[in-house]
Motif scaffolding. Structure first.
Motif, PDB file in Angstrom:
ATOM      1  N   TYR A   1     -15.838 -22.373 -11.822  1.00  0.00           N
ATOM      2  CA  TYR A   1     -16.012 -23.268 -10.681  1.00  0.00           C
ATOM      3  C   TYR A   1     -16.087 -22.449  -9.391  1.00  0.00           C
ATOM      4  O   TYR A   1     -15.756 -21.266  -9.363  1.00  0.00           O
ATOM      5  N   ALA A   2     -16.527 -23.116  -8.321  1.00  0.00           N
ATOM      6  CA  ALA A   2     -16.504 -22.469  -7.011  1.00  0.00           C
ATOM      7  C   ALA A   2     -15.089 -22.011  -6.699  1.00  0.00           C
ATOM      8  O   ALA A   2     -14.105 -22.592  -7.185  1.00  0.00           O
ATOM      9  N   ARG A   3     -14.983 -20.959  -5.889  1.00  0.00           N
ATOM     10  CA  ARG A   3     -13.670 -20.437  -5.519  1.00  0.00           C
ATOM     11  C   ARG A   3     -13.309 -20.864  -4.111  1.00  0.00           C
ATOM     12  O   ARG A   3     -14.144 -20.835  -3.209  1.00  0.00           O
ATOM     13  N   ALA A   4     -12.056 -21.256  -3.933  1.00  0.00           N
ATOM     14  CA  ALA A   4     -11.521 -21.525  -2.601  1.00  0.00           C
ATOM     15  C   ALA A   4     -10.798 -20.271  -2.134  1.00  0.00           C
ATOM     16  O   ALA A   4      -9.947 -19.736  -2.839  1.00  0.00           O
ATOM     17  N   ILE A   5     -11.148 -19.789  -0.947  1.00  0.00           N
ATOM     18  CA  ILE A   5     -10.597 -18.534  -0.452  1.00  0.00           C
ATOM     19  C   ILE A   5      -9.947 -18.754   0.898  1.00  0.00           C
ATOM     20  O   ILE A   5     -10.610 -19.145   1.865  1.00  0.00           O
ATOM     21  N   GLY A   6      -8.644 -18.534   0.972  1.00  0.00           N
ATOM     22  CA  GLY A   6      -7.907 -18.690   2.213  1.00  0.00           C
ATOM     23  C   GLY A   6      -7.971 -17.439   3.059  1.00  0.00           C
ATOM     24  O   GLY A   6      -8.123 -16.335   2.545  1.00  0.00           O
ATOM     25  N   ASP A   7      -7.858 -17.608   4.347  1.00  0.00           N
ATOM     26  CA  ASP A   7      -7.844 -16.492   5.288  1.00  0.00           C
ATOM     27  C   ASP A   7      -6.461 -15.850   5.244  1.00  0.00           C
ATOM     28  O   ASP A   7      -5.474 -16.444   5.670  1.00  0.00           O
TER      29      ASP A   7
ATOM     30  N   LYS B   1     -21.236 -23.040  -6.362  1.00  0.00           N
ATOM     31  CA  LYS B   1     -21.855 -24.367  -6.255  1.00  0.00           C
ATOM     32  C   LYS B   1     -21.142 -25.444  -7.067  1.00  0.00           C
ATOM     33  O   LYS B   1     -21.349 -26.629  -6.821  1.00  0.00           O
ATOM     34  N   ARG B   2     -20.348 -25.041  -8.032  1.00  0.00           N
ATOM     35  CA  ARG B   2     -19.729 -26.027  -8.929  1.00  0.00           C
ATOM     36  C   ARG B   2     -18.382 -26.469  -8.367  1.00  0.00           C
ATOM     37  O   ARG B   2     -17.421 -25.712  -8.335  1.00  0.00           O
ATOM     38  N   MET B   3     -18.317 -27.718  -7.942  1.00  0.00           N
ATOM     39  CA  MET B   3     -17.124 -28.210  -7.261  1.00  0.00           C
ATOM     40  C   MET B   3     -16.080 -28.702  -8.263  1.00  0.00           C
ATOM     41  O   MET B   3     -16.408 -29.349  -9.255  1.00  0.00           O
TER      42      MET B   3
ATOM     43  N   MET C   1     -10.562 -35.225 -14.069  1.00  0.00           N
ATOM     44  CA  MET C   1     -10.448 -34.293 -12.954  1.00  0.00           C
ATOM     45  C   MET C   1     -10.902 -32.898 -13.394  1.00  0.00           C
ATOM     46  O   MET C   1     -10.565 -32.442 -14.490  1.00  0.00           O
ATOM     47  N   LYS C   2     -11.649 -32.218 -12.530  1.00  0.00           N
ATOM     48  CA  LYS C   2     -12.272 -30.943 -12.880  1.00  0.00           C
ATOM     49  C   LYS C   2     -11.520 -29.748 -12.307  1.00  0.00           C
ATOM     50  O   LYS C   2     -10.871 -29.853 -11.275  1.00  0.00           O
ATOM     51  N   ASN C   3     -11.670 -28.616 -13.000  1.00  0.00           N
ATOM     52  CA  ASN C   3     -11.072 -27.332 -12.604  1.00  0.00           C
ATOM     53  C   ASN C   3      -9.545 -27.384 -12.614  1.00  0.00           C
ATOM     54  O   ASN C   3      -8.880 -26.802 -11.764  1.00  0.00           O
ATOM     55  N   ILE C   4      -9.004 -28.072 -13.595  1.00  0.00           N
ATOM     56  CA  ILE C   4      -7.544 -28.153 -13.702  1.00  0.00           C
ATOM     57  C   ILE C   4      -7.151 -28.008 -15.171  1.00  0.00           C
ATOM     58  O   ILE C   4      -7.772 -28.601 -16.057  1.00  0.00           O
ATOM     59  N   ASP C   5      -6.155 -27.184 -15.418  1.00  0.00           N
ATOM     60  CA  ASP C   5      -5.708 -26.890 -16.771  1.00  0.00           C
ATOM     61  C   ASP C   5      -4.196 -27.055 -16.823  1.00  0.00           C
ATOM     62  O   ASP C   5      -3.511 -26.923 -15.793  1.00  0.00           O
ATOM     63  N   PHE C   6      -3.671 -27.333 -17.993  1.00  0.00           N
ATOM     64  CA  PHE C   6      -2.237 -27.575 -18.154  1.00  0.00           C
ATOM     65  C   PHE C   6      -1.686 -26.764 -19.316  1.00  0.00           C
ATOM     66  O   PHE C   6      -2.312 -26.677 -20.376  1.00  0.00           O
ATOM     67  N   THR C   7      -0.520 -26.198 -19.107  1.00  0.00           N
ATOM     68  CA  THR C   7       0.206 -25.502 -20.170  1.00  0.00           C
ATOM     69  C   THR C   7       1.612 -26.073 -20.246  1.00  0.00           C
ATOM     70  O   THR C   7       2.284 -26.208 -19.219  1.00  0.00           O
ATOM     71  N   LYS C   8       2.042 -26.402 -21.455  1.00  0.00           N
ATOM     72  CA  LYS C   8       3.404 -26.909 -21.617  1.00  0.00           C
ATOM     73  C   LYS C   8       4.404 -25.885 -21.094  1.00  0.00           C
ATOM     74  O   LYS C   8       4.311 -24.694 -21.417  1.00  0.00           O
ATOM     75  N   LEU C   9       5.346 -26.361 -20.288  1.00  0.00           N
ATOM     76  CA  LEU C   9       6.375 -25.471 -19.762  1.00  0.00           C
ATOM     77  C   LEU C   9       7.152 -24.808 -20.892  1.00  0.00           C
ATOM     78  O   LEU C   9       7.494 -23.625 -20.826  1.00  0.00           O
ATOM     79  N   SER C  10       7.397 -25.560 -21.943  1.00  0.00           N
ATOM     80  CA  SER C  10       8.175 -25.037 -23.078  1.00  0.00           C
ATOM     81  C   SER C  10       7.413 -23.968 -23.856  1.00  0.00           C
ATOM     82  O   SER C  10       8.004 -23.229 -24.634  1.00  0.00           O
ATOM     83  N   GLU C  11       6.094 -23.875 -23.638  1.00  0.00           N
ATOM     84  CA  GLU C  11       5.274 -22.889 -24.337  1.00  0.00           C
ATOM     85  C   GLU C  11       4.787 -21.793 -23.396  1.00  0.00           C
ATOM     86  O   GLU C  11       3.823 -21.089 -23.702  1.00  0.00           O
TER      87      GLU C  11
END
Length: 202
Positions: A14-20, A51-53, A181-191
């Motif tokens: 996906y597109a990258r968000a870059i902070g100053d 380009k991919r939001m 929802m796009k560009n979001i992934d989840f990992t179990k806390l226990s794993e």
């Protein structure tokens, strides 16, 4: 059934968000030497490349969510966050050419708290007594994390000593997945496995 909790991460592609980075002051803890990051101002400036939001972004200055994700959280009474305006300084392709993209993102400021970070057996993960940051060497030895009684019950929260990692309840995970929802992934806390993440304190 035992409630599961999840670490939120972003995907690749996906597109990258870059902070100053100039908006961040980095100080060194005199005891452990870890970097302590402090913001200079409330309204952050960011630009995007690609380009991919997506609907979720993690940067070293903040977490971002799309307006549609924000509305979804609000409509379902999700707790543990407030929204803040940001300033987009531009949207570019991978070659630096300016793009005409609609910008509809806000900062997700996490207000929920989960207490101290615990390993899978409920023991506290070592942290610095001065700055309260995790002992990263100790965290690399840990496989599997858990929530203790200090959790305030919020749907979205940070651990007190690991504020780079957004944690959500199973309800939030299932809600975001059901709405695509796009560009979001989840990992179990226990794993949890340390090599899977590069989440720094904010």
């Amino acid at each position: 059934m035992k409630e599961e909790f999840y670490i939120v991460d972003e995907l690749t592609g996906y597109a990258r968000a870059i902070g100053d980075e100039r908006q961040i002051i980095v100080e060194e803890c005199p005891v452990c030497g870890s970097a302590i990051r402090k913001r200079k101002n409330e309204k952050l400036k960011l630009h995007f490349e690609g380009k991919r939001m997506g609907d979720y972004y993690y940067t070293h200055t903040c977490n971002l969510i799309s307006k549609r994700m924000l509305q979804l959280l609000k409509d379902n009474g999700i707790t543990g966050f407030v929204e803040k305006e940001i300033e987009c300084t531009g949207w570019y392709d991978r070659h630096g050419n300016k793009l005409d993209m609609d910008f509809e993102y806000v900062e997700l400021e996490v207000t929920g708290r989960g207490g101290d970070l615990l390993d899978i057996d409920g023991e506290k993960v070592k942290k610095c007594p001065e700055c309260n940051n995790l002992d990263w060497d100790s965290l690399e030895e840990v496989e599997g994390l858990s929530i203790g009684e200090e959790w305030d019950g919020s749907d979205i929260f940070y651990f007190d000593d690991w504020k780079g990692a957004v944690i959500v309840t199973q309800r939030v995970k299932e809600l975001l997945e059901s709405e695509g929802m796009k560009n979001i992934d989840f990992t179990k806390l226990s794993e949890y496995e340390p090599e899977c993440f590069n989440l720094l304190p904010q």
